[in-house]
Design an enzyme around this catalytic site. Structure first.
Site, PDB file in Angstrom:
ATOM      1  N   GLU A 146       0.857  -1.174   0.013  1.00 29.37           N
ATOM      2  CA  GLU A 146       0.063   0.038  -0.044  1.00 29.37           C
ATOM      3  C   GLU A 146       0.869   1.213  -0.062  1.00 29.37           C
ATOM      4  O   GLU A 146       2.049   1.102   0.474  1.00 29.37           O
ATOM      5  CB  GLU A 146      -0.835   0.058   1.079  1.00 29.37           C
ATOM      6  CG  GLU A 146      -1.658   1.243   1.341  1.00 29.37           C
ATOM      7  CD  GLU A 146      -2.869   1.510   0.299  1.00 29.37           C
ATOM      8  OE1 GLU A 146      -2.516   2.469  -0.464  1.00 29.37           O
ATOM      9  OE2 GLU A 146      -3.590   0.694  -0.073  1.00 29.37           O
ATOM     10  N   ASP A 186       4.909   1.176  -4.447  1.00 32.85           N
ATOM     11  CA  ASP A 186       3.930   0.909  -5.663  1.00 32.85           C
ATOM     12  C   ASP A 186       4.285  -0.803  -6.002  1.00 32.85           C
ATOM     13  O   ASP A 186       5.343  -1.182  -6.206  1.00 32.85           O
ATOM     14  CB  ASP A 186       4.740   1.656  -6.848  1.00 32.85           C
ATOM     15  CG  ASP A 186       3.721   1.156  -7.893  1.00 32.85           C
ATOM     16  OD1 ASP A 186       2.665   0.320  -8.085  1.00 32.85           O
ATOM     17  OD2 ASP A 186       4.034   2.037  -8.955  1.00 32.85           O
ATOM     18  N   ASP A 193      -8.681   0.809  -7.386  1.00 30.87           N
ATOM     19  CA  ASP A 193      -9.227   2.123  -7.857  1.00 30.87           C
ATOM     20  C   ASP A 193      -9.643   1.873  -9.220  1.00 30.87           C
ATOM     21  O   ASP A 193      -8.916   1.419 -10.251  1.00 30.87           O
ATOM     22  CB  ASP A 193      -8.072   3.036  -8.050  1.00 30.87           C
ATOM     23  CG  ASP A 193      -7.532   3.582  -6.526  1.00 30.87           C
ATOM     24  OD1 ASP A 193      -8.139   3.900  -5.708  1.00 30.87           O
ATOM     25  OD2 ASP A 193      -6.334   3.008  -6.307  1.00 30.87           O
ATOM     26  N   ASP A 213     -16.567  -3.231  -7.072  1.00 32.64           N
ATOM     27  CA  ASP A 213     -18.058  -2.793  -7.003  1.00 32.64           C
ATOM     28  C   ASP A 213     -18.278  -1.986  -8.072  1.00 32.64           C
ATOM     29  O   ASP A 213     -19.480  -1.477  -8.325  1.00 32.64           O
ATOM     30  CB  ASP A 213     -18.476  -2.276  -5.713  1.00 32.64           C
ATOM     31  CG  ASP A 213     -17.806  -0.823  -5.282  1.00 32.64           C
ATOM     32  OD1 ASP A 213     -16.799  -0.589  -6.116  1.00 32.64           O
ATOM     33  OD2 ASP A 213     -18.149   0.069  -4.599  1.00 32.64           O
ATOM     34  N   LYS A 216     -17.149  -2.143   5.520  1.00 33.49           N
ATOM     35  CA  LYS A 216     -18.175  -1.005   5.793  1.00 33.49           C
ATOM     36  C   LYS A 216     -18.448  -0.312   4.307  1.00 33.49           C
ATOM     37  O   LYS A 216     -19.634  -0.460   4.217  1.00 33.49           O
ATOM     38  CB  LYS A 216     -17.395  -0.108   6.638  1.00 33.49           C
ATOM     39  CG  LYS A 216     -18.103  -0.006   7.974  1.00 33.49           C
ATOM     40  CD  LYS A 216     -17.668   1.229   8.914  1.00 33.49           C
ATOM     41  CE  LYS A 216     -16.543   0.922   9.458  1.00 33.49           C
ATOM     42  NZ  LYS A 216     -15.885   2.073  10.267  1.00 33.49           N
ATOM     43  N   PHE A 217     -17.602  -0.291   3.653  1.00 35.14           N
ATOM     44  CA  PHE A 217     -17.711   0.537   2.356  1.00 35.14           C
ATOM     45  C   PHE A 217     -18.377  -0.261   1.581  1.00 35.14           C
ATOM     46  O   PHE A 217     -19.419   0.026   0.848  1.00 35.14           O
ATOM     47  CB  PHE A 217     -16.294   0.813   1.875  1.00 35.14           C
ATOM     48  CG  PHE A 217     -15.964   0.773   0.446  1.00 35.14           C
ATOM     49  CD1 PHE A 217     -16.223   1.754  -0.270  1.00 35.14           C
ATOM     50  CD2 PHE A 217     -15.450  -0.402   0.164  1.00 35.14           C
ATOM     51  CE1 PHE A 217     -16.074   1.869  -1.542  1.00 35.14           C
ATOM     52  CE2 PHE A 217     -15.359  -0.438  -1.408  1.00 35.14           C
ATOM     53  CZ  PHE A 217     -15.246   0.520  -2.241  1.00 35.14           C
ATOM     54  N   GLU A 218     -18.112  -1.814   1.556  1.00 32.25           N
ATOM     55  CA  GLU A 218     -18.864  -2.694   0.685  1.00 32.25           C
ATOM     56  C   GLU A 218     -20.409  -2.799   1.171  1.00 32.25           C
ATOM     57  O   GLU A 218     -21.453  -2.817   0.530  1.00 32.25           O
ATOM     58  CB  GLU A 218     -18.326  -3.883   0.738  1.00 32.25           C
ATOM     59  CG  GLU A 218     -18.789  -5.036  -0.294  1.00 32.25           C
ATOM     60  CD  GLU A 218     -17.557  -6.221   0.077  1.00 32.25           C
ATOM     61  OE1 GLU A 218     -16.971  -6.317   0.654  1.00 32.25           O
ATOM     62  OE2 GLU A 218     -18.094  -7.376  -0.541  1.00 32.25           O
TER      63      GLU A 218
HETATM   64  C1  LIG Z   1     -10.077   1.967  -3.561  1.00 29.89           C
HETATM   65  S1  LIG Z   1      -8.880   1.337  -2.362  1.00 29.89           S
HETATM   66  C2  LIG Z   1      -9.551   0.033  -1.939  1.00 29.89           C
HETATM   67  C3  LIG Z   1      -8.661  -0.431  -0.518  1.00 29.89           C
HETATM   68  C4  LIG Z   1      -9.006  -1.852   0.177  1.00 29.89           C
HETATM   69  N1  LIG Z   1      -8.567  -2.833  -0.655  1.00 29.89           N
HETATM   70  C5  LIG Z   1     -10.481  -2.002   0.461  1.00 29.89           C
HETATM   71  O1  LIG Z   1     -11.256  -2.916  -0.209  1.00 29.89           O
HETATM   72  O2  LIG Z   1     -11.114  -1.272   1.158  1.00 29.89           O
HETATM   73  C6  LIG Z   1      -7.644   1.256  -3.424  1.00 29.89           C
HETATM   74  C7  LIG Z   1      -6.158   0.974  -2.898  1.00 29.89           C
HETATM   75  O3  LIG Z   1      -5.113   0.549  -3.612  1.00 29.89           O
HETATM   76  C8  LIG Z   1      -3.953   1.449  -3.284  1.00 29.89           C
HETATM   77  N2  LIG Z   1      -3.242   1.317  -4.466  1.00 29.89           N
HETATM   78  C9  LIG Z   1      -3.546   1.569  -5.669  1.00 29.89           C
HETATM   79  N3  LIG Z   1      -2.521   1.164  -6.618  1.00 29.89           N
HETATM   80  C10 LIG Z   1      -1.429   0.824  -5.909  1.00 29.89           C
HETATM   81  C11 LIG Z   1      -0.166   0.238  -6.288  1.00 29.89           C
HETATM   82  N4  LIG Z   1       0.220   0.184  -7.451  1.00 29.89           N
HETATM   83  N5  LIG Z   1       0.540  -0.322  -5.135  1.00 29.89           N
HETATM   84  C12 LIG Z   1       0.050  -0.107  -3.912  1.00 29.89           C
HETATM   85  N6  LIG Z   1      -1.044   0.373  -3.715  1.00 29.89           N
HETATM   86  C13 LIG Z   1      -1.821   0.553  -4.405  1.00 29.89           C
HETATM   87  C14 LIG Z   1      -4.508   2.819  -3.158  1.00 29.89           C
HETATM   88  O4  LIG Z   1      -3.509   3.702  -2.467  1.00 29.89           O
HETATM   89  C15 LIG Z   1      -5.693   2.548  -2.342  1.00 29.89           C
HETATM   90  O5  LIG Z   1      -5.385   2.662  -0.915  1.00 29.89           O
END
Ligand SMILES: C[S@@+](CC[C@H](N)C(=O)[O-])C[C@H]1O[C@@H](n2cnc3c(N)ncnc32)[C@H](O)[C@@H]1O
Length: 253
Positions: free
Chosen positions: A91, A118, A141, A177, A232-234
């Site tokens: 993360e 990353d 995302d 989702d 929670k979000f889901e």
């Molecule tokens: C929409 S959030 C979902 C978080 C979690 N998996 C959830 O279900 O609540 C997506 C997360 O992926 C992380 N992320 C996106 N691309 C990434 C990457 N290449 N390496 C590490 N983290 C990444 C973002 O910082 C973000 O916190």
């Protein structure tokens, strides 16, 4: 030079924006107190998994890579449920890393390690071929706008690189989702060499439940595996009538 020497075009995928966010005192404290035991620095060299998990209950347990754990709610719950598995979790978000460290401390979880970097680069440089049991990518995302779709993680070159790090018999589990992204995930994973859709193997047993959980076409999507908790979000999305799509593919060769 990469871990597998394949011609990767992964650097073009920038799947996140580094958001600022409030870091709580609890998160700062967790980082100071236990960060040294659970954080692994990014380095462009292969990671020795046994060494990384040497203080876990089973240093040679299978390793699952989680990409983008957000605030780590699901990660911590899964690590508790699947306590015979080690979890390497990537993360980039500071409060997320702090939050997961806090959960690790509160629940005394020993089978998680975190790389704050990353995941695309981590995968490319640190993960050896066939060294993973599985990969979890939950609610990545969605990059809704068409001009941003190229920033989505689930694309053929990334999945090819990702699955080269998974052993035969291992799996990748994605959930989203966002329907258009679910469709893209299904296309990309179905088109990847050596992967078998688990929903096809179990569809007779699960199709009824699947159609309750997902909206629209259920074909090709899996019932939510038992280990993935509802977040929670889901839950909020489900109450609003949004769909959630799980995809589980097994590596068969
Ligand atoms: C929409 S959030 C979902 C978080 C979690 N998996 C959830 O279900 O609540 C997506 C997360 O992926 C992380 N992320 C996106 N691309 C990434 C990457 N290449 N390496 C590490 N983290 C990444 C973002 O910082 C973000 O916190």
């Amino acid at each position: 030079m990469t871990a597998t020497d394949e011609p990767l075009q992964l650097r073009s995928i920038r799947s996140f924006v580094k958001r600022s966010g409030r870091i709580t005192t609890g998160q700062i404290k967790a980082r100071a107190e236990i960060g040294g035991d659970f954080l692994i620095d990014y380095a462009p060299t292969l990671l020795d998994m046994q060494e990384a998990f040497k203080a876990s209950p089973n240093p040679s347990a299978p390793v699952v890579l989680e990409i983008g754990f957000g605030m780590g709610e699901a990660t911590a719950a899964i690590a508790q449920t699947l306590n015979q598995t080690n979890f390497l979790c990537c993360e980039v978000h500071d409060p997320g890393v702090g939050a997961l460290l806090k959960r690790i401390g509160e629940s005394n979880l020993q089978n998680i390690r975190i790389i704050q970097h990353d995941a695309v680069q981590v995968l490319e440089h640190m993960i050896a071929p066939a060294s993973l049991e599985g990969v979890h990518i939950f609610f990545p995302d969605p990059w809704h706008k068409k001009k941003h779709n190229k920033r989505r993680l689930i694309q053929p070159p990334f999945i090819e690189a990702l699955m080269s790090r998974v052993r035969v018999g291992g799996y990748v589990h994605c959930a989203t989702d966002w329907e258009a992204y679910a469709v893209q995930m299904l296309e990309v994973l179905s088109g990847a060499k050596g992967l078998q859709n688990s929903s096809e193997v179990t569809s007779e047993v699960t199709s009824e439940v699947t159609s309750e959980v997902t909206s629209g076409e259920a074909k090709g999507y899996s019932v939510k595996p038992h280990y993935r908790p509802l977040t929670k979000f889901e839950n909020r999305g489900l109450k609003l009538g949004h769909g959630v799509w799980d995809l589980v593919f097994k590596k068969i060769f």
